[in-house]
Each structure stands twice: as structure tokens, then as C-alpha cells.
Write a protein that holds these residues in place. Sequence first.
Motif, PDB file in Angstrom:
ATOM      1  N   GLY A  96       0.800  -1.213   0.000  1.00  0.00           N
ATOM      2  CA  GLY A  96       0.000   0.000   0.000  1.00  0.00           C
ATOM      3  C   GLY A  96       0.831   1.261   0.000  1.00  0.00           C
ATOM      4  N   GLU A  97       2.166   1.106  -0.005  1.00  0.00           N
ATOM      5  CA  GLU A  97       3.075   2.251   0.005  1.00  0.00           C
ATOM      6  C   GLU A  97       4.088   2.207  -1.136  1.00  0.00           C
ATOM      7  N   GLY A  98       4.516   1.011  -1.491  1.00  0.00           N
ATOM      8  CA  GLY A  98       5.557   0.868  -2.502  1.00  0.00           C
ATOM      9  C   GLY A  98       5.014   0.971  -3.915  1.00  0.00           C
ATOM     10  N   LEU A  99       5.849   1.485  -4.810  1.00  0.00           N
ATOM     11  CA  LEU A  99       5.511   1.581  -6.229  1.00  0.00           C
ATOM     12  C   LEU A  99       6.396   0.629  -7.025  1.00  0.00           C
ATOM     13  N   ARG A 100       5.833   0.024  -8.039  1.00  0.00           N
ATOM     14  CA  ARG A 100       6.564  -0.868  -8.942  1.00  0.00           C
ATOM     15  C   ARG A 100       6.349  -0.383 -10.375  1.00  0.00           C
ATOM     16  N   ASP A 110       3.911 -10.381 -11.982  1.00  0.00           N
ATOM     17  CA  ASP A 110       4.017 -11.415 -10.962  1.00  0.00           C
ATOM     18  C   ASP A 110       3.583 -10.844  -9.616  1.00  0.00           C
ATOM     19  N   GLY A 111       2.335 -11.066  -9.266  1.00  0.00           N
ATOM     20  CA  GLY A 111       1.811 -10.539  -8.011  1.00  0.00           C
ATOM     21  C   GLY A 111       2.433 -11.162  -6.781  1.00  0.00           C
ATOM     22  N   SER A 112       2.971 -12.380  -6.916  1.00  0.00           N
ATOM     23  CA  SER A 112       3.586 -13.023  -5.752  1.00  0.00           C
ATOM     24  C   SER A 112       4.865 -12.310  -5.319  1.00  0.00           C
ATOM     25  N   SER A 113       5.504 -11.598  -6.235  1.00  0.00           N
ATOM     26  CA  SER A 113       6.707 -10.842  -5.901  1.00  0.00           C
ATOM     27  C   SER A 113       6.391  -9.421  -5.448  1.00  0.00           C
ATOM     28  N   CYS A 114       5.095  -9.093  -5.399  1.00  0.00           N
ATOM     29  CA  CYS A 114       4.665  -7.754  -4.968  1.00  0.00           C
ATOM     30  C   CYS A 114       3.702  -7.851  -3.783  1.00  0.00           C
ATOM     31  N   GLU A 147      -6.258  -5.846  -2.733  1.00  0.00           N
ATOM     32  CA  GLU A 147      -6.559  -5.170  -1.468  1.00  0.00           C
ATOM     33  C   GLU A 147      -6.033  -3.740  -1.435  1.00  0.00           C
ATOM     34  N   THR A 148      -4.929  -3.481  -2.133  1.00  0.00           N
ATOM     35  CA  THR A 148      -4.355  -2.131  -2.104  1.00  0.00           C
ATOM     36  C   THR A 148      -4.790  -1.278  -3.304  1.00  0.00           C
ATOM     37  N   ASN A 149      -5.733  -1.773  -4.068  1.00  0.00           N
ATOM     38  CA  ASN A 149      -6.312  -0.958  -5.143  1.00  0.00           C
ATOM     39  C   ASN A 149      -7.425  -0.106  -4.542  1.00  0.00           C
ATOM     40  N   LYS A 150      -7.051   1.036  -4.003  1.00  0.00           N
ATOM     41  CA  LYS A 150      -8.018   1.948  -3.384  1.00  0.00           C
ATOM     42  C   LYS A 150      -8.640   2.892  -4.422  1.00  0.00           C
ATOM     43  N   ARG A 151      -8.102   2.896  -5.618  1.00  0.00           N
ATOM     44  CA  ARG A 151      -8.565   3.844  -6.625  1.00  0.00           C
ATOM     45  C   ARG A 151      -9.986   3.558  -7.099  1.00  0.00           C
ATOM     46  N   TYR A 161       6.382   8.577  -7.614  1.00  0.00           N
ATOM     47  CA  TYR A 161       7.244   7.745  -8.455  1.00  0.00           C
ATOM     48  C   TYR A 161       8.373   8.579  -9.061  1.00  0.00           C
ATOM     49  N   LEU A 162       8.039   9.750  -9.583  1.00  0.00           N
ATOM     50  CA  LEU A 162       9.049  10.627 -10.178  1.00  0.00           C
ATOM     51  C   LEU A 162      10.105  11.007  -9.144  1.00  0.00           C
TER      52      LEU A 162
END
Length: 376
Positions: free
Chosen positions: A50-54, A76-80, A123-127, A236-237
Motif C-alpha cells: 500500500g506504500e511501494g511503487l513498482r 508477478d503478483g507473488s513478488s509484490c 486489497e491495495t487498489n483503493k482507486r 514515483y518521479l
Amino acid sequence: FYCLIHFYKRLVAKMTHSNAQTNKTVLEKYLKLEQGKRVQALYVWIDGTGEGLRSKTKSLEDSPKSLADLPIWNYDGSSCYQAEGSNSDTYLHPVKYYPDPFRGGKNIMVMCETYKYNKEKTETNKRKECAEVMKKAEHQHPWFGIEQEYTLLDQDGHPFGWPKNGFPGPQGPYYCAVGAGNVYGRDIVEAHYRACLYSNIRISGTNAEVMPAQWEYQVGPTEGIDMGDDLWMSRYLLQRVAEDFGVVVSFDPKPMAGDWNGAGAHTNFSTEGMRVAGGIKVIESAIDKLSRHHVRHIKAYDPNEGKDNERRLTGAHETSSIHDFSAGVANRGCSIRIPREVAENGYGYLEDRRPSSNCDPYSVTKVIVQTICLDE
């Protein structure tokens, strides 16, 4: 023996540093090469913390004319932290795209929502829910401006520019300061500012903050869902720019314990009714509504439902207490501040000072609109 250990540590540190750094002038030679019709699209998403960007990049055959031209992709969602390894495909749905300041030309960055294998949001898709709330309230034209505070760190986790075996002088001379003894990391701030302008993110200003190595930039005013999209992309920038300088960005709301300011994401908010003559009455009504939902807002204002903000909202260092709701004119120790100019003019906006620096802007803007505009 001890001399050998010391030598070994120095050698490892030197090797680590050299392996982590590259010569950016060499890269420029390759970025100037013609790329033909094809476009590099950098897909960006929020991971399971919920904090990190990929991010990762896809080649497109031509420049997109609209969002519809951007394909749904997967990762690969398992690595995120978003899926099991046995069923790891997670999907990226483009929602907005921006000019890419790192690759330049016609290349783009794409903000994405994330969905699980069964097409349900992660779960972290709050948008997704935020966009639904903004649609309901669009007739009130909710505007937001968020003041994003952050701290620059060395790669060892120590605040950038601070003495390695001690602390800088007490807070006082650092806020909006000038001079090498007071300001650390201005190059990063200036580079980030220009990158945001290039990417059409509505950055409206920046300043050095109260704690040395801590900075702030402001995004807005933007309407509805755009605030969440633009603030995430601006983060991200910032991290990409700092990466080029070999510096780490922290959004921790209290990066240094003790007599040092924390970091927030003060959120300025108004509706159309607040922005016209007599709007102060609408603002006062909104504050009354906020006062009745303090706990709900605290839970929405950091990714750990208030646990991160507990370290910051102590009632000291220009914060209110996390346990109590308060409001006042020009008072930075309150939950809600009414700017003095707003009180004098009788219209304008309010500032919610409770959101933490690592908040999810989708969650913050959603709950504010729910409480003030929709009475939910």
C-alpha cells in the motif's frame, strides 16, 4: 587482525558503492538514439504494502491516442505481496498516462489499477472505490491540494547531509532556508520539480521543511480522482530522480525520533460552495461533519490504520493529538486549520493536517468526500 577486518569492511563498502553507481553521461548517448515509431510505455502500480511503487516497460507500436489504446497487462503478483506463487498473474488496468521525463520524446508513463486473477481488485487498489465516490460528488466539484512532505536519506538509512556520528543543530534555521549549512539535497528537489512540470502533473510549489533533509512539494488544485493519480505518479518521479542521485526517499511520518518534526500530507479541500461568497458557512458545516467521524478518518489517513500516525500526531511539533479532534483559524496544532485569509474573506478552503506522509491519497480524498459531500 583488527586492521584486516577494518580493511575488509572498507573494501566491501567501496565495492558496494561502486556497483550501485553508474555514469549517467554514458546513458545519454543511448537515449539520443532514434527509436522509430515504437513507444516505450512504463506501467506503474502500487504494490501489496500500500506504500511501494513498482514499474515495468512495454513497447507499443505507436503513440496512444486515448486510454483505450493502452492494453491491459500483467505482472508477478507473488513478488509484490499480492498473490500466491501458484496463482501469481495480477493484472494492470491503465487509468491515466503522462509524458516520461526520463526517456523523453513520445515515451509515456502509465498509472494503473491492479486486479487479481478473478478480476476482483487487489486489497491495495483503493482507486476503484475512490473513483466511484468522486463520480457521485462530481456536481459539487471537489478540489484537492496535497502538501507532500518527505525525507532524504543516505543509502545507509541516515538522513542525507547529517553528521554520521551525531546530529545537526536544533530545528529553527532549516525551514525555507538557504546555504550549504542549512539545506541538504536541493538538486533533487529542483530536478523533481522540473520532471513533474514536464509530465503535466500540477505541482504548485516546493520548500525546505523544518527538519534538515526534509522537504515538501504541493500538488493541486486538482479535481476528484486526478489528485490520487497525480500524487502517486509524483511520488514515483521523486524516487526515480533520487535514484539518479544515489539518494533514498522516505515517506515515513516520523523518520527521526525525538525533538524533530514528522512528515505529513496536509490535505487542502474545497467544494464549489466553499469557494464562493459566504462559503465560510459551508466550511464550518464541513468541519462539524468531520468532527463526528474522527476515528474513521484517522484509520484512512495512513496505510496502517493510524499506527504510523501515532508516532507523529502527538500534539507537539505542529501536530494535533491523534486522540482528539480540533479546529482553528491559522492554528497548525489543530486537526483542521482554516487559513487566516479564508476566515477574513469568508470563503475558500479548509486544511486537514492529519494525513500522514505515507498515506494513500485515494483513501484520503475518498473519505473526505464521503463525509463532507455525501454524508455517508
